[in-house]
Design an enzyme around this catalytic site. Structure first.
Site, PDB file in Angstrom:
ATOM      1  N   GLY A  16     -11.338  -6.989 -12.983  1.00  9.25           N
ATOM      2  CA  GLY A  16     -11.529  -6.496 -11.626  1.00  9.25           C
ATOM      3  C   GLY A  16     -12.843  -6.975 -11.059  1.00  9.25           C
ATOM      4  N   ASP A  28     -16.264   4.976  -0.262  1.00 14.00           N
ATOM      5  CA  ASP A  28     -15.434   3.777  -0.441  1.00 14.00           C
ATOM      6  C   ASP A  28     -14.098   4.152  -1.083  1.00 14.00           C
ATOM      7  OD1 ASP A  28     -14.913   1.095  -0.088  1.00 14.00           O
ATOM      8  OD2 ASP A  28     -15.860   0.459  -1.956  1.00 14.00           O
TER       9      ASP A  28
END
Length: 462
Positions: A189, A305
């Site tokens: 990721g 976020d």
């Protein structure tokens, strides 16, 4: 578009403003002159921009995305100035006065006035730079201060481990070996300031190791934010921080490993569609994790976020919130924290661009967008579609106003034996969360209560 360090000369082509979907433009470290084309203000998807270290002159555009770009995007261009904090008009009048004097062949009184003003401004700017550097040094010192509850290691090679980590006496050498020296093959990721690597620890367990990189000051702030937030937080719907380390210029964060991947992958990349019952379970878990941050964790935490790629899934498809690099702690009785314009396109609450104030209801907006993704199967912003269809939030409100909301339900859900009314109820919850007026949005604990009205059994996806 990455065009840095190519020894380019000439001016920046204004025709670039026709690239409507442009997200990144880097012209740094070239020999470009002229000004930044004002038409670049129309690039609404532009999230990263740099013309650092060229020979550009004139005013920096103040509209569009330009108000959110940092000073580092423009540094190294002595002729550039921001009209909001630099005397662009004076600089231009200075140039015109000189031209006038040359044409007339004499040194007039207006030139003396301009010269005096310029000298005074130069001294003022010099003092401002000195004070700015001193304040930045103080800020960096504060970032490196020792945290009372989770002290950052002063040793460059010592790993601080929490009780949740089963692997004792872990060393940097162990981390290097477990990630194949942070091999590209181990990348699982990426975030705004670093890559995430799969790690096979010496005790046989797996972990995810985030290696932070990029702008030094911002990297330190992200590192500090994650440690401060997750060292205090412990909830089954949050990814567990097992340890952290400062090693030279590297900053390493060690997390529990989520084998199943992210919600973003399952919604938008996997060939296997998530069943409705699994989607409900994920929504409930993510909402509970966010409610813990807002109300139970001390001090409370604003995530800033929340998005589908920051919701990771374990082998039972239980949701876990991750990536607290933008998180901010909020003290009791505070209602908000001041912030920069940060987040991910499509998830950012509309009020952030106006007030630069982050609140818990901003997180609720972002979570509402995630609910829309779960119901519709669409991304928040579809750059490959026409302008009227790119923005998921606008499309949902338009279809809702036309009484056609059933048409935007994910086709794979409609193929299941699921009551359409139940899906539309969840869509209605999402619409309450994304209300343009933050005062009308529900609290996250209300969202949790509403979602838990839909019972789901313990489900696993093959």
């Amino acid at each position: 578009i990455h065009l840095s360090r190519n020894n380019f000369t000439g001016t920046i082509p204004e025709t670039i403003s026709g690239l409507d979907n442009l997200e990144l433009l880097d012209f740094s470290y070239n020999h470009l002159h002229g000004s930044i084309p004002p038409s670049f203000q129309s690039l609404t998807f532009l999230s990263r921009f740099s013309v650092a270290y060229n020979h550009l002159t004139g005013g920096i555009p103040s509209g569009g995305q330009f108000y959110s770009f940092p000073h580092s995007s423009f540094e190294g261009n002595l002729g550039l100035c921001r009209s909001i904090n630099s005397p662009c008009d004076v600089m231009m009048s200075k140039g015109s006065s000189r031209s006038h004097d040359n044409n007339n062949g004499k040194f007039g009184r207006s030139s003396i006035v301009v010269l005096a003003i310029s000298l005074a401004l130069g001294i003022t700017l010099l003092l401002s730079v000195i004070l700015l550097r001193l304040s930045r040094k103080d800020a960096d010192d504060r970032v490196n201060d020792v945290d009372e509850e989770a002290p950052l290691s002063s040793s460059s090679s010592k790993i601080v481990l929490f009780h949740s980590c089963g692997c004792k006496d872990l060393t940097v050498a162990d981390l290097l070996k477990s990630t194949n020296s942070f091999s590209q093959a181990n990348i699982i990721g990426c975030g705004g300031f670093g890559l995430v690597y799969k790690s096979n620890l010496p005790d046989g367990s797996k972990a995810a190791v985030k290696k932070l990189s990029g702008d030094c000051g911002q990297m330190e702030r992200e590192f500090q934010a994650e440690v401060e937030a997750l060292s205090r937080a412990e909830h089954k719907n949050l990814v567990s921080l097992q340890g952290y380390c400062k090693h030279g210029s590297d900053r390493l964060l060690i997390y529990s490993f989520m084998e199943t991947g992210s919600l973003d992958y399952w919604l938008h990349e996997s060939s296997t569609a998530l069943r409705w019952e699994v989607r409900l379970k994920i929504a409930q878990g993510a909402a509970r994790g966010l409610a813990y941050l807002h109300k139970v964790c001390e001090p409370n935490v604003i995530h800033r976020d929340v998005k589908s790629s920051n919701i990771l899934l374990d082998d039972r498809f239980e949701a876990h919130l991750v990536d607290f690099g933008l998180a901010r702690l909020i003290r009791p009785y505070d209602t908000h924290v001041t912030t920069d314009l940060v987040g991910t396109l499509g998830y950012i609450p509309p009020e952030y661009s106006q007030s630069l104030i982050a609140t818990c209801r901003g997180d609720v907006y972002s979570f509402g967008v995630v609910l829309l993704e779960l119901v519709t199967g669409s991304r928040p912003v579809e750059v490959c579609k026409g302008k009227g269809c790119r923005d998921l939030v606008s499309r949902v409100f338009r279809m809702k106003a036309e009484k056609r909301e059933a048409e935007i339900i994910d086709a794979t859900i409609r193929e299941e034996d699921v009551e359409e009314e139940e899906v539309l109820e969840v869509l209605e919850i999402a619409c309450k969360c994304i209300d343009h007026d933050p005062r009308r949005r529900p609290l996250i604990e209300d969202v949790v209560a509403w979602l838990e009205d839909f019972p789901v059994e313990s489900v696993e996806e093959e």
